[in-house]
Structure formats: C-alpha cells, structure tokens
Design an enzyme around this catalytic site. Sequence first.
Site, PDB file in Angstrom:
ATOM      1  N   ALA A  95      21.668  13.420 -20.764  1.00 14.63           N
ATOM      2  CA  ALA A  95      21.039  12.398 -19.940  1.00 14.63           C
ATOM      3  C   ALA A  95      21.651  12.519 -18.551  1.00 14.63           C
ATOM      4  O   ALA A  95      22.779  13.003 -18.400  1.00 14.63           O
ATOM      5  CB  ALA A  95      21.309  11.023 -20.535  1.00 14.63           C
TER       6      ALA A  95
ATOM      7  N   GLU B 237      20.443  15.935 -28.572  1.00 18.66           N
ATOM      8  CA  GLU B 237      19.554  14.988 -29.271  1.00 18.66           C
ATOM      9  C   GLU B 237      18.089  15.413 -29.136  1.00 18.66           C
ATOM     10  O   GLU B 237      17.307  15.291 -30.081  1.00 18.66           O
ATOM     11  CB  GLU B 237      19.762  13.572 -28.711  1.00 18.66           C
ATOM     12  CG  GLU B 237      21.144  13.013 -29.072  1.00 18.66           C
ATOM     13  CD  GLU B 237      21.486  11.760 -28.288  1.00 18.66           C
ATOM     14  OE1 GLU B 237      21.475  11.827 -27.035  1.00 18.66           O
ATOM     15  OE2 GLU B 237      21.761  10.720 -28.907  1.00 18.66           O
TER      16      GLU B 237
ATOM     17  N   GLU C 249      29.400  12.052 -25.357  1.00 16.15           N
ATOM     18  CA  GLU C 249      29.294  10.699 -24.806  1.00 16.15           C
ATOM     19  C   GLU C 249      30.620   9.956 -24.816  1.00 16.15           C
ATOM     20  O   GLU C 249      30.947   9.235 -23.872  1.00 16.15           O
ATOM     21  CB  GLU C 249      28.236   9.885 -25.591  1.00 16.15           C
ATOM     22  CG  GLU C 249      26.798  10.277 -25.292  1.00 16.15           C
ATOM     23  CD  GLU C 249      26.299  11.445 -26.120  1.00 16.15           C
ATOM     24  OE1 GLU C 249      27.105  12.101 -26.814  1.00 16.15           O
ATOM     25  OE2 GLU C 249      25.091  11.692 -26.078  1.00 16.15           O
TER      26      GLU C 249
HETATM   27  N1  DAK Z   1      23.727  14.666 -15.532  1.00 12.43           N
HETATM   28  C1  DAK Z   1      23.575  14.866 -14.205  1.00 12.43           C
HETATM   29  N2  DAK Z   1      23.921  15.980 -13.563  1.00 12.43           N
HETATM   30  C2  DAK Z   1      24.465  16.967 -14.286  1.00 12.43           C
HETATM   31  C3  DAK Z   1      24.653  16.846 -15.696  1.00 12.43           C
HETATM   32  C4  DAK Z   1      24.256  15.636 -16.335  1.00 12.43           C
HETATM   33  N3  DAK Z   1      24.345  15.435 -17.646  1.00 12.43           N
HETATM   34  N4  DAK Z   1      25.220  17.990 -16.137  1.00 12.43           N
HETATM   35  C5  DAK Z   1      25.359  18.791 -15.049  1.00 12.43           C
HETATM   36  N5  DAK Z   1      24.911  18.178 -13.950  1.00 12.43           N
HETATM   37  C6  DAK Z   1      24.910  18.692 -12.584  1.00 12.43           C
HETATM   38  C7  DAK Z   1      26.316  18.728 -12.001  1.00 12.43           C
HETATM   39  O1  DAK Z   1      26.659  17.467 -11.491  1.00 12.43           O
HETATM   40  C8  DAK Z   1      26.144  19.758 -10.900  1.00 12.43           C
HETATM   41  O2  DAK Z   1      25.512  19.149  -9.790  1.00 12.43           O
HETATM   42  P1  DAK Z   1      25.971  19.497  -8.277  1.00 12.43           P
HETATM   43  O3  DAK Z   1      27.402  19.172  -8.220  1.00 12.43           O
HETATM   44  O4  DAK Z   1      25.681  20.986  -8.141  1.00 12.43           O
HETATM   45  O5  DAK Z   1      25.082  18.625  -7.438  1.00 12.43           O
HETATM   46  C9  DAK Z   1      25.164  20.751 -11.520  1.00 12.43           C
HETATM   47  O6  DAK Z   1      24.500  20.056 -12.573  1.00 12.43           O
HETATM   48  C10 DAK Z   1      25.846  21.975 -12.111  1.00 12.43           C
HETATM   49  O7  DAK Z   1      26.863  21.527 -13.016  1.00 12.43           O
HETATM   50  P2  DAK Z   1      28.375  22.013 -12.951  1.00 12.43           P
HETATM   51  O8  DAK Z   1      28.732  22.408 -11.548  1.00 12.43           O
HETATM   52  O9  DAK Z   1      29.201  20.964 -13.593  1.00 12.43           O
HETATM   53  O10 DAK Z   1      28.290  23.326 -13.837  1.00 12.43           O
HETATM   54  P3  DAK Z   1      29.466  23.970 -14.709  1.00 12.43           P
HETATM   55  O11 DAK Z   1      28.955  25.285 -15.157  1.00 12.43           O
HETATM   56  O12 DAK Z   1      30.774  23.907 -13.969  1.00 12.43           O
HETATM   57  O13 DAK Z   1      29.607  23.017 -15.983  1.00 12.43           O
HETATM   58  C11 DAK Z   1      28.770  21.658 -17.818  1.00 12.43           C
HETATM   59  C12 DAK Z   1      28.539  22.898 -16.894  1.00 12.43           C
HETATM   60  C13 DAK Z   1      27.503  21.483 -18.666  1.00 12.43           C
HETATM   61  C14 DAK Z   1      29.976  21.944 -18.758  1.00 12.43           C
HETATM   62  C15 DAK Z   1      29.076  20.436 -16.944  1.00 12.43           C
HETATM   63  O14 DAK Z   1      28.019  20.312 -15.971  1.00 12.43           O
HETATM   64  C16 DAK Z   1      29.108  19.169 -17.724  1.00 12.43           C
HETATM   65  O15 DAK Z   1      30.085  18.872 -18.406  1.00 12.43           O
HETATM   66  N6  DAK Z   1      28.015  18.372 -17.618  1.00 12.43           N
HETATM   67  C17 DAK Z   1      27.967  17.081 -18.269  1.00 12.43           C
HETATM   68  C18 DAK Z   1      27.672  17.293 -19.736  1.00 12.43           C
HETATM   69  C19 DAK Z   1      27.645  15.984 -20.463  1.00 12.43           C
HETATM   70  O16 DAK Z   1      28.634  15.261 -20.573  1.00 12.43           O
HETATM   71  N7  DAK Z   1      26.482  15.692 -21.004  1.00 12.43           N
HETATM   72  C20 DAK Z   1      26.260  14.530 -21.782  1.00 12.43           C
HETATM   73  C21 DAK Z   1      25.778  13.494 -20.886  1.00 12.43           C
HETATM   74  S1  DAK Z   1      25.845  11.930 -21.687  1.00 12.43           S
HETATM   75  C22 DAK Z   1      22.319   5.990 -23.711  1.00 12.43           C
HETATM   76  C23 DAK Z   1      21.288   6.870 -23.500  1.00 12.43           C
HETATM   77  C24 DAK Z   1      21.546   8.195 -23.493  1.00 12.43           C
HETATM   78  C25 DAK Z   1      22.820   8.663 -23.650  1.00 12.43           C
HETATM   79  C26 DAK Z   1      23.849   7.776 -23.866  1.00 12.43           C
HETATM   80  C27 DAK Z   1      23.607   6.449 -23.911  1.00 12.43           C
HETATM   81  N8  DAK Z   1      22.073   4.608 -23.675  1.00 12.43           N
HETATM   82  C28 DAK Z   1      21.148   4.126 -22.706  1.00 12.43           C
HETATM   83  C29 DAK Z   1      22.908   3.711 -24.389  1.00 12.43           C
HETATM   84  C30 DAK Z   1      23.083  10.035 -23.516  1.00 12.43           C
HETATM   85  C31 DAK Z   1      24.183  10.419 -22.860  1.00 12.43           C
HETATM   86  C32 DAK Z   1      24.397  11.753 -22.446  1.00 12.43           C
HETATM   87  O17 DAK Z   1      23.580  12.644 -22.594  1.00 12.43           O
END
Ligand code: DAK
Length: 260
Positions: free
Chosen positions: A66, A114, A134
Amino acid sequence: MEYANLLLEKNGAVAVLTINRPKALNALNSDTLSELSTALDELGRDSGVKVVILTGSGEKAFVAGADISQMKDFNCLEGRRFAQLGQAVFRKLELMPQPVIAAINGFALGGGCELAMACDIRIAGENAKFGQPEVTLGLTAGFGGTQRLPRLVGTGIASELLFTGDIIDANEAYRIGLVNKVYPLETLMEEAQKLAKRIAGRAPVAVQLSKSAIQRGANMDLDSAQAYEAEVFGLTLSTQDQTEGCSAFLEKRKPVFEGK
Ligand code: DAK
C-alpha cells in the site's frame, strides 16, 4: 478505457493487467485501487477474455505495498475506508468469472503480497520477494493478509511472517506453497502466457464454474460446499461445450470449445 495507473492489454483470450507506477514500485494508492476495481469490472464483463494475468511495471516490483506516503496521514476513518476499498477490490478478483494469474516480477510486500494472494494462481520470477512488513511500520495487514496467508501456507508459518515482517525470497515462497512455480525473470511473462493459454483452451464455462466452486466453497462447510459443487457440475451438463468435450473424447479428436 484509459487508466492513469494501469496498463490493460487484451490479446485474444488473454488479458494482461499491469500496475503501472514504477517510480513508486507500483505501490497501491486509493486512485490505483479504484482503477483496479473499474478494470476488473470491465474484464469480468468481457466474454472474449478467458484468463487475466496481473503483473507490475518494471523489473523491480510486482507491488511494493500500500502507498505508505498516502497512508501515513490517514485518520482512523480514512484508514478504515482505505482498508475497505482494498478488501473489496481483492474480493472482486476472487469472485470475477475468469481465473487470474499473478506474475510476480519483484517485490510483493504488504498489500502487494495480499494482492498476489487474492489471485487464483501465483508464479514468480527468481527476483521476487514476499513479506507482510506492516508490523515494522506499526500497522497490521489491512487487505486480507491475516486471513489469506494462513489459508494458503498454514497458521504457523503465516504467524511467523505476520509477526516478524520478515521478507522471504522466491524459493522460500515456493517451499511454503505461496507460489506455484519460480522462473527466471526473463521468461516469467512467457510462462504466464503459456499457462494462461493452456487454461484458455479448456472449456471456458467449466473453468469459470470451477473457480466459483473453489472460491465460494472455501467459505462454506464441507456439506454446503459439496452441495454447491453438485449444482455446478449439473450446470455443466447443460452446456454445448460438455457435449463437444465428451464427444471429442469418444471420437478420439481434439475438442473445439465455444464457451456455450
Ligand atoms: N509506498 C510508497 N512508496 C514506496 C513504497 C510504498 N509501499 N515502496 C517503495 N516506494 C517508493 C520509495 O519511497 C522510493 O520513492 P522515491 O524516494 O524514489 O521518491 C521508490 O519507491 C523506490 O524505492 P526505494 O528507493 O526504497 O527502493 P529500494 O530498492 O532501495 O528498496 C524496497 C525497495 C521495496 C525494499 C523498499 O522500497 C521498501 O521497503 N518499501 C516499502 C515496503 C513496505 O513496507 N511495504 C509494505 C507497505 S505496508 C491497512 C491497509 C493496508 C495495509 C495496512 C493497513 N489499513 C487501512 C488498516 C497495507 C500496508 C502495506 O502494504
């Protein structure tokens, strides 16, 4: 229809739907989820489309989750609306008539994992990475992860992944049954197409009724689910494709299915 955050390509019986926000690693914001909902409705209505392949743009990510930048400022009610939107779209994937193959071409984290789990079949590139991180963000999974992951891989392994937020690679995802196959990234889409075409060559109504029995039956007790299966089986006997399929077998020739 044109989409800002999606690419939709229909080629014969197979449609490829691509989440197209590569700069944000295809993270799902509410606009993308709304577009996804519209695109799935469009595909579901299109009887020419027999199988859908869902993938992410670029070579790095399927969907990295997300959109954290949008989510971080949500208040409680906005968060609930966002979770409800995602949950409804993912359920739509499960209940749309055609099978959906997730071709996981990189990160499938949080909402991305998911999303893949809401597809009928998952195949992965060797570079794919999976996880529900998360809890590292102070959140719980919100798009069905606490429900679909245990159903797919069992409660123990799902709990470990959901409690630690650990990221696993494609081979580990294969080992625990999260994906069906792993391919080199270069051949992933080719393999997805091959699988899609194999499915598209089967009797379309029977394939769609099989999906319905699997998805709807999963939420029923065994007796109700078997009763539904019997209804579905009976329904196939009213199709021309069943007559054609059984005749072709007895006449030792290949069937020609028309989806009727
Ligand atoms: N959201 C927004 N932007 C993201 C992103 C994300 N999930 N993942 C990556 N990006 C963006 C980065 O901010 C970066 O943007 P700029 O800085 O270039 O503007 C760009 O994509 C490239 O990412 P990185 O520079 O970080 O690339 P790396 O190769 O260094 O790292 C990575 C890749 C996938 C390991 C890293 O980007 C990362 O850790 N991303 C976050 C992954 C993550 O934690 N995903 C889970 C998100 S939480 C709910 C509803 C839904 C959910 C929960 C609750 N409710 C309403 C209760 C769901 C939650 C999730 O999905």
